[in-house]
Enzyme design. Structure first.
Site, PDB file in Angstrom:
ATOM      1  N   ILE A   1       0.836  -1.201   0.000  1.00  0.00           N
ATOM      2  CA  ILE A   1       0.000   0.000   0.000  1.00  0.00           C
ATOM      3  C   ILE A   1       0.872   1.253   0.000  1.00  0.00           C
ATOM      4  O   ILE A   1       1.928   1.254   0.617  1.00  0.00           O
ATOM      5  CB  ILE A   1      -0.857   0.022   1.294  1.00  0.00           C
ATOM      6  CG1 ILE A   1      -1.660  -1.272   1.428  1.00  0.00           C
ATOM      7  CG2 ILE A   1      -1.759   1.235   1.357  1.00  0.00           C
ATOM      8  CD1 ILE A   1      -2.320  -1.476   2.777  1.00  0.00           C
ATOM      9  N   GLY A   2       0.440   2.327  -0.649  1.00  0.00           N
ATOM     10  CA  GLY A   2       1.052   3.636  -0.419  1.00  0.00           C
ATOM     11  C   GLY A   2       1.811   4.238  -1.578  1.00  0.00           C
ATOM     12  O   GLY A   2       1.837   3.717  -2.692  1.00  0.00           O
TER      13      GLY A   2
ATOM     14  N   ILE B   1       5.060   4.718  -2.057  1.00  0.00           N
ATOM     15  CA  ILE B   1       6.316   4.119  -2.543  1.00  0.00           C
ATOM     16  C   ILE B   1       6.047   3.095  -3.660  1.00  0.00           C
ATOM     17  O   ILE B   1       6.624   3.207  -4.749  1.00  0.00           O
ATOM     18  CB  ILE B   1       7.158   3.530  -1.387  1.00  0.00           C
ATOM     19  CG1 ILE B   1       7.626   4.688  -0.486  1.00  0.00           C
ATOM     20  CG2 ILE B   1       8.342   2.720  -1.905  1.00  0.00           C
ATOM     21  CD1 ILE B   1       8.335   4.272   0.774  1.00  0.00           C
TER      22      ILE B   1
ATOM     23  N   GLU C   1      -1.180  -8.933  -3.500  1.00  0.00           N
ATOM     24  CA  GLU C   1      -2.283  -8.977  -2.529  1.00  0.00           C
ATOM     25  C   GLU C   1      -3.310  -7.901  -2.871  1.00  0.00           C
ATOM     26  O   GLU C   1      -4.506  -8.143  -2.876  1.00  0.00           O
ATOM     27  CB  GLU C   1      -1.702  -8.723  -1.149  1.00  0.00           C
ATOM     28  CG  GLU C   1      -2.732  -8.410  -0.094  1.00  0.00           C
ATOM     29  CD  GLU C   1      -2.071  -8.117   1.237  1.00  0.00           C
ATOM     30  OE1 GLU C   1      -1.030  -8.743   1.536  1.00  0.00           O
ATOM     31  OE2 GLU C   1      -2.575  -7.263   1.981  1.00  0.00           O
TER      32      GLU C   1
ATOM     33  N   GLY D   1      -0.416  -8.852   4.585  1.00  0.00           N
ATOM     34  CA  GLY D   1       0.245  -9.894   3.807  1.00  0.00           C
ATOM     35  C   GLY D   1       1.755  -9.722   3.721  1.00  0.00           C
ATOM     36  O   GLY D   1       2.408 -10.369   2.900  1.00  0.00           O
TER      37      GLY D   1
END
Ligand code: COA
Length: 436
Positions: free
Chosen positions: A219-220, A222, A241, A339
């Site tokens: 997530i996010g 980066i 995921e 995950g």
């Protein structure tokens, strides 16, 4: 012999109002709600509206983008929240002792809901039925498929805005107890801002990605940044995921074409999607993008079947031994393991695989180093020092596997923010009894 009914008759016979549907929830029940972009808000609101008629309902879910009315202080005694991942609406309640957190690898959650946290009522979102009577779980197959298969009562919000997705996430109307038609826009999770620092990190991570690799991205900002540096790569694969907006252009351009994968060849696979309309539109009716339950997608044994698997995830702290804290700020439970370990282990077991932890070197506006001598008191280690491999910041790449504790510490100090290197070097000298 029972009378044969066509699927549309079955569907109509199960159509109820939201208020009627939630009247089937009984005090003491465990209610598990659908995930992330597929959170069934109409059903959750109807349940929260009916709170005075319930005592001790336990609510479980993983990521929620909703307001979490059931965790509000005034709901005490009526609802108790027990999260498997925390977010903006739920972490304060856990911090204040009004709610609980249960730790679990994401890939084990379907088993958890079968064997440890049996589900009385599942509240989920589904697409409109197709011409054969199947509804789709849309952007969230994850643990949602499992709760639909195992709950005593399944109540589905039929949302015509929910994408119809391919893979193993379609359910026949026969297997759902009640339907509530309620259209709403899918909640949006905006990608984080990509500034100069995230760009640099993205560039370092991308330097570890070769033609033919299969990717998992967390997530996010980066992961989003990494994707912008992959336009000259060939034959990338996706086994992730979570799928978000950033991958759409690379798939459409054929950079991600999944041709070199060993399993799920030719298709991108994920267990859930979360982002904006860009990704929600892309996955709708799109056979080149498939959704599978999390106990398949996130099982390290499955992940490892693709050669050259690269996982990219983020964290909160790394100590000088390489222990990675990704879900706690000290004693405070911030998110969850999700995950991360599933993919780090899957990538490690994959032939030619690489597991990357990528983070900005500081937090809190540069006041705190994320590379520290000791992790904060009370924090849980998410990824152990035995699992960690590459750690990346805007100052470079530290490869930790196979290195002594001394060499790990040196590699990590080299990629720490310069303002904090002297302090880390002092700790190095104390710990290893040698000049840095
Ligand atoms: N000390 C104190 N606070 C810290 C900190 C540290 N070392 N590191 C981060 N924080 C604070 C930040 O300041 C920020 O605070 P704010 O919300 O008040 O702004 C907050 O923690 C979140 O940090 P940030 O790095 O911006 O978060 P993110 O959105 O990039 O998420 C993780 C990073 C690690 C929390 C997130 O990736 C996660 O939950 N990972 C575990 C699950 C996972 O990896 N799943 C697999 C991928 S799908």
């Amino acid at each position: 012999m029972s009378e044969f009914k066509k699927w549309d008759e079955i569907y109509k016979s199960k159509l109820v109002t939201a208020a009627e549907a939630v009247s089937h929830i009984k005090s003491g029940d465990r209610v598990v709600t659908g995930h992330a972009a597929a959170e069934p808000s109409c059903l959750i609101n109807a349940m929260a509206d009916n709170y005075e008629n319930y005592q001790n309902i336990e609510i479980n879910h993983v990521v929620s983008l909703g307001e979490g009315r059931y965790v509000k202080p005034e709901m005490k005694g009526h609802f108790h929240f027990n999260g498997l991942f925390l977010g903006a609406s739920t972490r304060k309640a856990v911090e204040e002792g009004r709610a609980d957190y249960t730790t679990s690898f994401f890939h084990e959650m379907p088993m958890l809901f079968r064997e440890y946290l049996p589900v009385d009522v599942a509240l989920v979102s589904v697409s409109k039925p197709d011409k054969h009577g199947f509804v789709s779980l849309g952007p969230s197959c994850d643990y949602t498929k499992g709760i639909v298969e195992n709950a005593k009562i399944v109540i589905a919000q039929v949302n015509s805005n929910l994408p119809r997705t391919f893979g193993d996430c379609n359910i026949h109307v026969r297997d759902i107890d009640f339907f509530v038609e309620c259209d709403e826009k899918l909640p949006v999770s905006l990608p984080g801002k990509i500034g100069d620092v995230e760009k640099k990190i993205g560039e370092y991570c991308a330097s570890l990605i070769k033609d033919g690799d299969t990717l998992q991205l967390g997530i996010g900002s980066i992961p989003e940044s990494v994707l912008t540096f992959l336009w000259d790569r060939k034959d990338l694969g996706l086994h992730t995921e979570m799928a978000s907006d950033g991958i759409v252009d690379l798939i459409e351009a054929g950079v991600i074409n999944n041709t070199r994968k060993n399993i799920n060849k030719g298709v991108s696979v994920t267990t859930f999607a979360m982002g904006t309309e860009k990704i929600y539109d892309f996955i709708d009716d799109n056979p080149q993008f498939q959704f599978f339950p999390v106990d398949y997608i996130n099982d390290p044994r499955v992940i490892s079947q693709n050669d050259n698997m690269v996982s990219i995830n983020s964290c909160i702290q790394v100590d000088l031994m390489g222990q990675v804290v990704s879900e706690c700020i000290g004693l405070r439970q911030f998110s969850g393991v999700g995950g991360q370990v599933d993919f780090i282990r899957g990538a490690a077991m994959s032939k030619g695989g690489r597991a990357i932890i990528a983070m900005v070197s500081t937090a809190a506006g540069g006041k705190i180093s994320r590379i520290v001598p000791f992790i904060d008191e009370g924090a849980a280690v998410t990824t152990s020092r035995n699992d960690v491999d590459y750690v990346v910041t805007e100052y470079g790449i530290a490869k930790l596997k196979g290195k002594t504790l001394r060499d790990r510490a040196r590699a990590l100090i080299e990629i720490a923010h310069p303002d904090f290197r002297d302090g880390l070097k002092e700790e190095y000298e104390r710990r290893f009894s040698e000049k840095y």
